[in-house]
Motif scaffolding. Structure first.
Motif, PDB file in Angstrom:
ATOM      1  N   VAL A   1       2.137  17.687 -18.895  1.00 65.37           N
ATOM      2  CA  VAL A   1       3.232  18.477 -19.458  1.00 65.37           C
ATOM      3  C   VAL A   1       4.485  18.350 -18.596  1.00 65.37           C
ATOM      4  O   VAL A   1       5.601  18.238 -19.110  1.00 65.37           O
ATOM      5  N   TYR A   2       4.317  18.350 -17.279  1.00 61.39           N
ATOM      6  CA  TYR A   2       5.454  18.249 -16.358  1.00 61.39           C
ATOM      7  C   TYR A   2       5.115  17.237 -15.261  1.00 61.39           C
ATOM      8  O   TYR A   2       4.758  17.603 -14.145  1.00 61.39           O
ATOM      9  N   PRO A   3       5.210  15.919 -15.569  1.00 62.52           N
ATOM     10  CA  PRO A   3       4.756  14.884 -14.633  1.00 62.52           C
ATOM     11  C   PRO A   3       5.584  14.757 -13.358  1.00 62.52           C
ATOM     12  O   PRO A   3       5.108  14.203 -12.376  1.00 62.52           O
ATOM     13  N   VAL A   4       6.820  15.272 -13.361  1.00 62.00           N
ATOM     14  CA  VAL A   4       7.634  15.239 -12.147  1.00 62.00           C
ATOM     15  C   VAL A   4       7.026  16.134 -11.080  1.00 62.00           C
ATOM     16  O   VAL A   4       7.096  15.857  -9.895  1.00 62.00           O
ATOM     17  N   GLY A   5       6.361  17.203 -11.519  1.00 59.79           N
ATOM     18  CA  GLY A   5       5.742  18.143 -10.598  1.00 59.79           C
ATOM     19  C   GLY A   5       6.669  19.271 -10.223  1.00 59.79           C
ATOM     20  O   GLY A   5       7.894  19.126 -10.247  1.00 59.79           O
ATOM     21  N   LEU A   6       6.102  20.382  -9.872  1.00 61.42           N
ATOM     22  CA  LEU A   6       6.875  21.560  -9.481  1.00 61.42           C
ATOM     23  C   LEU A   6       7.740  21.267  -8.256  1.00 61.42           C
ATOM     24  O   LEU A   6       8.863  21.742  -8.149  1.00 61.42           O
ATOM     25  N   MET A   7       7.222  20.443  -7.336  1.00 59.79           N
ATOM     26  CA  MET A   7       7.948  20.110  -6.111  1.00 59.79           C
ATOM     27  C   MET A   7       8.776  18.832  -6.247  1.00 59.79           C
ATOM     28  O   MET A   7       9.401  18.384  -5.295  1.00 59.79           O
ATOM     29  N   GLY A   8       8.755  18.202  -7.422  1.00 61.64           N
ATOM     30  CA  GLY A   8       9.561  17.006  -7.652  1.00 61.64           C
ATOM     31  C   GLY A   8       9.054  15.771  -6.932  1.00 61.64           C
ATOM     32  O   GLY A   8       9.841  14.912  -6.537  1.00 61.64           O
ATOM     33  N   THR A   9       7.740  15.652  -6.766  1.00 63.31           N
ATOM     34  CA  THR A   9       7.193  14.523  -6.011  1.00 63.31           C
ATOM     35  C   THR A   9       7.047  13.245  -6.845  1.00 63.31           C
ATOM     36  O   THR A   9       6.903  12.174  -6.280  1.00 63.31           O
ATOM     37  N   HIS A  10       7.030  13.362  -8.164  1.00 65.62           N
ATOM     38  CA  HIS A  10       6.871  12.202  -9.058  1.00 65.62           C
ATOM     39  C   HIS A  10       5.545  11.473  -8.824  1.00 65.62           C
ATOM     40  O   HIS A  10       5.435  10.301  -9.144  1.00 65.62           O
ATOM     41  N   ASP A  11       4.557  12.151  -8.271  1.00 64.92           N
ATOM     42  CA  ASP A  11       3.316  11.472  -7.906  1.00 64.92           C
ATOM     43  C   ASP A  11       2.566  10.914  -9.112  1.00 64.92           C
ATOM     44  O   ASP A  11       2.077   9.777  -9.068  1.00 64.92           O
ATOM     45  N   GLU A  12       2.475  11.660 -10.191  1.00 63.26           N
ATOM     46  CA  GLU A  12       1.763  11.171 -11.377  1.00 63.26           C
ATOM     47  C   GLU A  12       2.522  10.010 -12.014  1.00 63.26           C
ATOM     48  O   GLU A  12       1.916   9.032 -12.458  1.00 63.26           O
ATOM     49  N   GLN A  13       3.852  10.110 -12.064  1.00 66.19           N
ATOM     50  CA  GLN A  13       4.662   9.028 -12.613  1.00 66.19           C
ATOM     51  C   GLN A  13       4.493   7.752 -11.787  1.00 66.19           C
ATOM     52  O   GLN A  13       4.366   6.656 -12.339  1.00 66.19           O
TER      53      GLN A  13
ATOM     54  N   LEU B   1       0.858  -1.189   0.000  1.00 66.75           N
ATOM     55  CA  LEU B   1       0.000   0.000   0.000  1.00 66.75           C
ATOM     56  C   LEU B   1       0.892   1.237   0.000  1.00 66.75           C
ATOM     57  O   LEU B   1       1.785   1.361   0.842  1.00 66.75           O
ATOM     58  N   ILE B   2       0.648   2.128  -0.945  1.00 68.04           N
ATOM     59  CA  ILE B   2       1.441   3.356  -1.047  1.00 68.04           C
ATOM     60  C   ILE B   2       0.504   4.551  -0.983  1.00 68.04           C
ATOM     61  O   ILE B   2      -0.496   4.605  -1.696  1.00 68.04           O
ATOM     62  N   MET B   3       0.838   5.498  -0.125  1.00 64.03           N
ATOM     63  CA  MET B   3       0.103   6.749  -0.070  1.00 64.03           C
ATOM     64  C   MET B   3       1.089   7.868  -0.423  1.00 64.03           C
ATOM     65  O   MET B   3       2.044   8.125   0.297  1.00 64.03           O
ATOM     66  N   VAL B   4       0.858   8.492  -1.572  1.00 69.91           N
ATOM     67  CA  VAL B   4       1.758   9.522  -2.086  1.00 69.91           C
ATOM     68  C   VAL B   4       1.061  10.869  -2.035  1.00 69.91           C
ATOM     69  O   VAL B   4      -0.141  10.962  -2.285  1.00 69.91           O
ATOM     70  N   TRP B   5       1.840  11.888  -1.741  1.00 71.60           N
ATOM     71  CA  TRP B   5       1.333  13.249  -1.774  1.00 71.60           C
ATOM     72  C   TRP B   5       0.808  13.529  -3.172  1.00 71.60           C
ATOM     73  O   TRP B   5       1.470  13.240  -4.160  1.00 71.60           O
ATOM     74  N   ASP B   6      -0.381  14.097  -3.291  1.00 69.08           N
ATOM     75  CA  ASP B   6      -0.959  14.433  -4.582  1.00 69.08           C
ATOM     76  C   ASP B   6      -0.651  15.896  -4.878  1.00 69.08           C
ATOM     77  O   ASP B   6      -1.331  16.795  -4.389  1.00 69.08           O
ATOM     78  N   GLU B   7       0.370  16.098  -5.690  1.00 70.20           N
ATOM     79  CA  GLU B   7       0.812  17.468  -5.993  1.00 70.20           C
ATOM     80  C   GLU B   7      -0.051  18.073  -7.096  1.00 70.20           C
ATOM     81  O   GLU B   7      -0.183  17.502  -8.185  1.00 70.20           O
ATOM     82  N   ALA B   8      -0.629  19.214  -6.805  1.00 70.41           N
ATOM     83  CA  ALA B   8      -1.533  19.869  -7.761  1.00 70.41           C
ATOM     84  C   ALA B   8      -0.810  20.328  -9.028  1.00 70.41           C
ATOM     85  O   ALA B   8      -1.425  20.445 -10.088  1.00 70.41           O
ATOM     86  N   MET B   9       0.496  20.551  -8.950  1.00 70.51           N
ATOM     87  CA  MET B   9       1.236  21.061 -10.100  1.00 70.51           C
ATOM     88  C   MET B   9       1.798  19.954 -10.997  1.00 70.51           C
ATOM     89  O   MET B   9       2.479  20.235 -11.973  1.00 70.51           O
ATOM     90  N   SER B  10       1.536  18.679 -10.677  1.00 71.64           N
ATOM     91  CA  SER B  10       1.945  17.588 -11.558  1.00 71.64           C
ATOM     92  C   SER B  10       0.943  17.492 -12.697  1.00 71.64           C
ATOM     93  O   SER B  10      -0.255  17.378 -12.468  1.00 71.64           O
ATOM     94  N   THR B  11       1.426  17.557 -13.920  1.00 72.28           N
ATOM     95  CA  THR B  11       0.555  17.518 -15.090  1.00 72.28           C
ATOM     96  C   THR B  11       1.168  16.613 -16.148  1.00 72.28           C
ATOM     97  O   THR B  11       2.296  16.143 -16.000  1.00 72.28           O
TER      98      THR B  11
END
Length: 142
Positions: A119-131, A107-117
């Motif tokens: 266009v930029y899946p790494v996210g502004l904060m570098g969380t890699h949440d979408e990836q 089970l993984i619970m990852v921060w859902d960064e609003a700036m991950s898209t």
């Protein structure tokens, strides 16, 4: 009637017993002087600083029932061992998929960064949440 407990009510993961917590000052602290010379453990041996990545790999490989991971940034492509740049190491994602095939519940619970898209899946904060979400989609890792 009040009962004394350390459990936090209404949380996703319930309290467990027999767990350990190791604080790390850095993910990797080199075992070099003066660290190993000055600091000694209670047994009288030279201090060996912990290595977060190696310790995590050992714990994941030893897991038999479940692995809970929560974090600001969980990156499936992370290589926990990296002491030889000429070698391709097993990634965190590969390890977790392997363990889930062995019957370990992941089970993984990852921060859902609003700036991950897209266009930029790494996210502004570098969380890699979408990836990370896309990497584990369709697997037994949830």
């Amino acid at each position: 009637n009040l009962t004394k407990t350390n459990e936090v009510p209404d949380v996703i993961f319930p309290m467990r017993t027999g767990c350990t917590f190791v604080p790390y000052q850095d993910a990797v602290t080199p075992a070099v002087p003066p660290i190993t010379d000055v600091i000694s453990s209670r047994t009288g041996t030279n201090y060996q600083p912990p290595n977060c990545w190696v310790d995590q790999l050992k714990a994941i490989n030893a897991a038999e029932k479940f692995i809970y991971i929560w974090g600001w940034a969980v990156w499936a492509d992370l290589e926990l061992l990296r002491d030889d740049d000429t070698k391709k190491w097993e990634t965190l994602g590969d390890i977790l998929k392997r363990k889930s095939k062995e019957g370990v519940r992941i089970l993984i619970m990852v921060w859902d960064e609003a700036m991950s898209t897209d266009v930029y899946p790494v996210g502004l904060m570098g969380t890699h949440d979408e990836q990370t979400f896309k990497y584990f989609q369709g697997t037994d890792v949830t």
